[in-house]
Design a protein around this motif. Sequence first.
Motif, short mmCIF file in Angstrom:
data_model
loop_
_atom_site.label_atom_id
_atom_site.label_comp_id
_atom_site.label_asym_id
_atom_site.label_seq_id
_atom_site.Cartn_x
_atom_site.Cartn_y
_atom_site.Cartn_z
N GLY A 172 10.18 11.19 -3.55
CA GLY A 172 11.54 10.67 -3.55
C GLY A 172 12.22 10.65 -2.20
O GLY A 172 13.44 10.46 -2.11
N ILE A 173 11.45 10.86 -1.15
CA ILE A 173 12.06 10.81 0.18
C ILE A 173 11.90 9.42 0.75
O ILE A 173 10.83 8.82 0.68
N ASP A 174 12.96 8.91 1.31
CA ASP A 174 12.95 7.56 1.85
C ASP A 174 12.43 7.59 3.28
O ASP A 174 13.02 8.22 4.15
N LEU A 175 11.33 6.92 3.51
CA LEU A 175 10.78 6.87 4.87
C LEU A 175 10.78 5.41 5.30
O LEU A 175 10.25 4.57 4.59
N PRO A 176 11.38 5.10 6.44
CA PRO A 176 11.41 3.69 6.85
C PRO A 176 10.03 3.18 7.25
O PRO A 176 9.27 3.90 7.89
N THR A 177 9.71 1.97 6.85
CA THR A 177 8.44 1.34 7.25
C THR A 177 8.70 -0.14 7.45
O THR A 177 9.59 -0.70 6.83
N LEU A 178 7.90 -0.75 8.30
CA LEU A 178 7.97 -2.21 8.43
C LEU A 178 6.60 -2.86 8.32
O LEU A 178 6.42 -3.84 7.63
N CYS A 179 5.62 -2.25 9.00
CA CYS A 179 4.31 -2.91 8.95
C CYS A 179 3.57 -2.56 7.66
O CYS A 179 2.67 -3.27 7.25
N HIS A 180 3.98 -1.49 7.01
CA HIS A 180 3.28 -1.09 5.80
C HIS A 180 3.75 -1.92 4.61
O HIS A 180 4.92 -2.24 4.48
N LEU A 181 2.80 -2.25 3.76
CA LEU A 181 3.18 -2.86 2.49
C LEU A 181 2.18 -2.38 1.45
O LEU A 181 0.97 -2.50 1.63
N ASP A 182 2.73 -1.81 0.41
CA ASP A 182 1.91 -1.29 -0.66
C ASP A 182 0.95 -2.38 -1.15
O ASP A 182 1.41 -3.45 -1.56
N GLY A 183 -0.35 -2.14 -1.05
CA GLY A 183 -1.31 -3.13 -1.49
C GLY A 183 -2.12 -3.72 -0.34
O GLY A 183 -3.17 -4.31 -0.55
N LEU A 184 -1.61 -3.55 0.88
CA LEU A 184 -2.36 -4.04 2.04
C LEU A 184 -2.92 -2.84 2.81
O LEU A 184 -2.43 -1.72 2.67
N SER A 185 -3.92 -3.09 3.64
CA SER A 185 -4.48 -2.01 4.44
C SER A 185 -3.40 -1.47 5.38
O SER A 185 -2.52 -2.20 5.79
N ALA A 186 -3.51 -0.19 5.68
CA ALA A 186 -2.51 0.43 6.55
C ALA A 186 -2.77 0.01 7.99
O ALA A 186 -3.91 -0.19 8.39
N ARG A 187 -1.71 -0.10 8.78
CA ARG A 187 -1.88 -0.59 10.15
C ARG A 187 -1.42 0.41 11.20
O ARG A 187 -2.07 0.60 12.22
N GLY A 188 -0.29 1.05 10.97
CA GLY A 188 0.18 2.04 11.96
C GLY A 188 0.78 1.41 13.18
O GLY A 188 0.77 2.00 14.25
N GLY A 189 1.33 0.21 13.07
CA GLY A 189 1.81 -0.50 14.25
C GLY A 189 3.30 -0.40 14.53
O GLY A 189 3.71 -0.36 15.68
N CYS A 190 4.13 -0.35 13.48
CA CYS A 190 5.57 -0.40 13.74
C CYS A 190 6.12 0.94 14.20
O CYS A 190 7.17 1.01 14.80
N ARG A 191 5.42 1.99 13.90
CA ARG A 191 5.74 3.36 14.33
C ARG A 191 7.05 3.89 13.75
O ARG A 191 7.62 4.84 14.28
#
Lengths: 238, 576
Positions: free
Chosen positions: A29-48
């Motif tokens: 339940g903790i909100d963590l900001p992400t931009l490059c991540h999308l549930d269902g796609l491979s993880a990228r680790g780019g937006c940091r």
Amino acid sequence: MPVITLTINDELVSARSGQSLLEAIRDHGIDLPTLCHLDGLSARGGCRLCLVEVAGSPRLLPACTTEAVEGMVVTTHNERIDRYRRMILELTFAERNHTCAVCVSNGHCELQALAAELGMDRVRYDYLNPDLGLDTSHRLFGVDHNRCLLCLRCVRVCDEVEGAHTWDVAGRGIASRVITDLNRPWGQSESCTECGKCVEVCPTGALFDKGASVGEMEKESRFLRRILDGREKRQWRR
Amino acid sequence: MNPADLAAVAEQERQRQRQLLLRIFLCYSTPCLSAGAQQVRGALEELIRERDLAVRLEIVATGCMGPCSRGPLLRLRRADGDEQIFERVTPELARAILLQALELAPPQVAPLDPDLPFFTRQTRVVLANSGWIDPERLEDSIAHGAYAALAHALHEMTPEEVCAEIKQSGLRGRGGGGYPTGVKWNLVRKAPAERKFVVANGDEGDPGAYMDRTIMESDPHRVLEGMAIAGYAVGAEQGYIYVRGEYPLAASRLAAAIRQAERRGLLGSRILDSNFNFRIDLRIGAGAFVCGEETALMKSIMGRRGQPVPRPPYPAQKGLWGFPTLINNVETYANVGPIISRGAEWFAAMGTGKSRGTKVFALCGEVVNSGLIEVEMGIRLRDIVFEIGGGLPDGGRFKAAQTGGPSGGCIPAQHLDTPVDYESLKELGSIMGSGGLIVMGEGSCMPDVAKFFMDFCMDESCGKCVPCRVGTVEMRRLLGRITDGSATMEDFATLEQLCELVRETSLCGLGMTAPNPVLNTLRYFRDEYLAHIVDRQCPAGVCNLDRIPLLKLPEHAHVLTLFKERTDAGHHPDDQ
Ligand SMILES: Cc1cc2nc3c(=O)[nH]c(=O)nc-3n(C[C@H](O)[C@H](O)[C@H](O)COP(=O)(O)O)c2cc1C
Ligand code: SF4
Ligand code: SF4
Ligand code: SF4
Ligand code: SF4
Ligand code: FES
Ligand code: FES
């Protein structure tokens, strides 16, 4: 499935082994900001943006590409991390042109929403404002490189889900940009199936339906999970 | 070939060499080639044909001899062991040298002083054969001991023992990070997997550095042998050597060396009559600095876009195609053979506490003798610059030495007595890095130097992660403003914050270390930055600040300039 225990923000929580840290944190339940991540796609680790502090690691680690392991002690928010996240957003805004008032995604944009959420109220860096142009050669869609933040969700969804691999990246560093086929106009692409997945997963106004006007480009964020569930769990079998 | 055959080939070749009256070693490595080594060879061959001398002497086209700035270099060795080395040899000089050596003409050309500190202060382990053998002839390498260590490891040692020996030697990675090599080997050895790989990193993108190129060009079999020993130690049957595209000579010599070694059963199946199989393939990079980073390098070998991926998992756990992969630098592998042959103790006796052995440096910048050197770790920086390097030309004063390339920093004059080892350099805020060493005199402007390295990082960023992709560009702009005199103190603060951000949040080593040249010059030369910003002066006289206005305005904005002049003069903008 074996269960592991880890500490997130001073709280002992359980997670499934093999889960990513991001999943474990969000499940809790903790909100963590992400931009490059999308549930269902491979993880990228780019937006940091999902960087977290993990005890014992001198570096910040991206939650999306880090596996949750037994006994981890994780901090998701503190003054330093929040400041870094705002600075990274500032850099993203400075990189290309984000004049929201005239953008098709105004009001429905993940980048814009994150900026508001994280309290990014100014950009201290020089706006680079490169003139990258627009490709509207496709019958149904358009790409405005000036709004692209190189999250590569389009590249991954087209490759991993649609199987077309129309999108890719050309150039490097600040000169990187997404291209279709071998850098031909999208409208001449022989691989594009016109499925629209890339448009739907694009977090900004970079990919849009043709004809959308200012603020009209709304994307349906749940659609990817829905079709993946349909495939994986065979929900559509008659 | 079995170990006895190997010894026989070595003996036979040594015999042949002893019978020659004169051997002419001509440096045929890239710097000397570009200085005209090929023409020198042409002149010598012509003379040999003219006078029918071929039976009594031979020309050996070797790898680098060291003092590259004095090239082309030529060394004579007589059967009685007498040696002379000549610098800056032209075709005409070469003829004269040969004639005088054969006593067909009176002595005219003076050789280089063999007692030059440039030669005597070095300890050559990795470069022991460089300049002494023809890298294109396997027999020559074998006569100098190539593949003896491999034979020894395969027949007398278990893989465990090999790893233990390397660990005991204290060898650390020469690719920049300085990670203990034996520990890495053990990790890969213990990783449970059906297949494993060994990779040699010969990408070497640091500006001005050419250590790895020289090793590959001058003594390719040493690298191949090190890789094969590593393969045996960790249980891999396939190796890749990744060479950057800008090194065609290194690549072609390696390719030839691999072919020769395979033909003689020194690589391939059942090496040296053992049960060990090991193949090596060459991979050529297309010139992206970031492909030297280990995860990007592996992507590149697998044919993907060369971009780093987050670690863990480390290559030792999951590398090429998901299998455990050992990746080491070329110079690291070049140390392996001697360690196995001469023992861990011999190696560990060289160097300092945690930095054992020797290190190859490309010494350049403002020094009299620039070139490639190999020194024992722990040597004082002062000795490198002033003894080996011969000090600064024209009595110039030393200001700083830059080590570690774009990931490194500058060591100022007050630390000239620092021993050169991993720990000491790190303490000073620089790093050993892969071995670039640039000497700078008083005429160097430190913000300008920082700008140069930021330019490099900005151009070489792969673009995957935001802090590096955009952060380096913004830092470059701020440095540009500092050096053109238009920066404010606020810009300065922004620069420092960006340094911190980019270092802490970038994905790979490129971004993480990109701010180092800035941070480090700030540490020792903060005044110089302030002089640019506050006094709008460049103490070194490099930046020409006085010619540049505070605000750079486009032509059409001259109205604003007028406005500014009026306000500066004390007028209120409204009182027309
Ligand atoms: C941007 C970047 C560039 C690198 N370039 C090289 C290189 O050219 N050669 C090299 O050996 N290591 C390079 N490295 C270090 C490698 O990632 C790796 O640590 C090294 O090859 C391991 O070998 P070692 O343990 O023998 O040093 C680079 C690292 C980074 C982050
Ligand atoms: S893409 Fe988002 S942040 Fe960029 S201009 Fe459009 S609405 Fe604004
Ligand atoms: S519309 Fe579909 S096939 Fe075409 S580029 Fe987008 S995701 Fe790929
Ligand atoms: S076009 Fe959209 S989805 Fe693709 S990289 Fe740019 S921002 Fe991301
Ligand atoms: S730090 Fe720079 S080079 Fe490394 S992954 Fe990020 S963008 Fe690429
Ligand atoms: S979401 Fe993890 S780095 Fe982008
Ligand atoms: S290349 Fe000839 S001495 Fe270095």
